[in-house]
Enzyme design. Structure first.
Site, mmCIF file in Angstrom:
data_model
loop_
_atom_site.group_PDB
_atom_site.id
_atom_site.type_symbol
_atom_site.label_atom_id
_atom_site.label_comp_id
_atom_site.label_asym_id
_atom_site.label_seq_id
_atom_site.Cartn_x
_atom_site.Cartn_y
_atom_site.Cartn_z
ATOM 1 N N TYR A 54 0.817 -1.221 0.000
ATOM 2 C CA TYR A 54 0.000 0.000 0.000
ATOM 3 C C TYR A 54 0.844 1.261 0.000
ATOM 4 O O TYR A 54 0.363 2.319 -0.395
ATOM 5 C CB TYR A 54 -1.037 0.006 1.127
ATOM 6 N N LEU A 72 -10.368 17.282 -12.532
ATOM 7 C CA LEU A 72 -10.138 16.241 -11.537
ATOM 8 C C LEU A 72 -10.453 14.864 -12.119
ATOM 9 O O LEU A 72 -9.838 13.869 -11.739
ATOM 10 C CB LEU A 72 -10.985 16.498 -10.289
ATOM 11 N N LYS A 99 -11.697 18.373 -3.602
ATOM 12 C CA LYS A 99 -11.073 19.697 -3.563
ATOM 13 C C LYS A 99 -11.682 20.405 -2.361
ATOM 14 O O LYS A 99 -12.884 20.651 -2.317
ATOM 15 C CB LYS A 99 -11.365 20.467 -4.858
#
Length: 120
Positions: A54, A72, A99
């Protein structure tokens, strides 16, 4: 066995957005990611080679967030594509990108986009 790796609330400053100010000043983002894979072998072996690292997933997210994009959606698409190529054992990816201070009227905690992809 169904297994999930979940990276929660990764905080990153980046320069995404359509507006010039966003390119220059940047904004704070929060990334949440979920990955499905069969990790049963690692549960028995205790060997990093039998799982998905990870930390490497986190590195890919940071690398792609560092590349400026207007949308995005494009950032999320790049993250999914790169992780899919790096870890073929992953069968499902979900990325939520928030955001935290969008350039819009009104008080809010942020604006988020979330993509999910099942990989066959």
């Amino acid at each position: 066995m169904k297994s999930k790796i979940i990276l929660e609330n990764i905080q990153i400053h980046a320069n995404h957005g359509v507006l010039l100010e966003e390119a220059l000043i940047g904004n704070n983002y929060i990334v949440n990611a979920e990955f499905h894979a069969d990790l049963e072998k690692a549960s028995e072996s205790d060997n990093l080679n039998d799982t998905i690292n990870y930390a490497e997933l986190n590195d890919i997210i940071h690398q792609e967030m560092a590349i400026r994009s207007e949308l995005l959606e494009h950032v999320i698409g790049r993250i999914i594509s790169k992780i899919e190529k790096a870890f073929p054992q992953i069968t499902f990816i979900k990325i939520r990108l928030t955001k935290t201070v969008p350039p819009m009227r009104g008080e809010m905690s942020g604006v988020s986009l979330e993509f999910e992809k099942e990989i066959i």
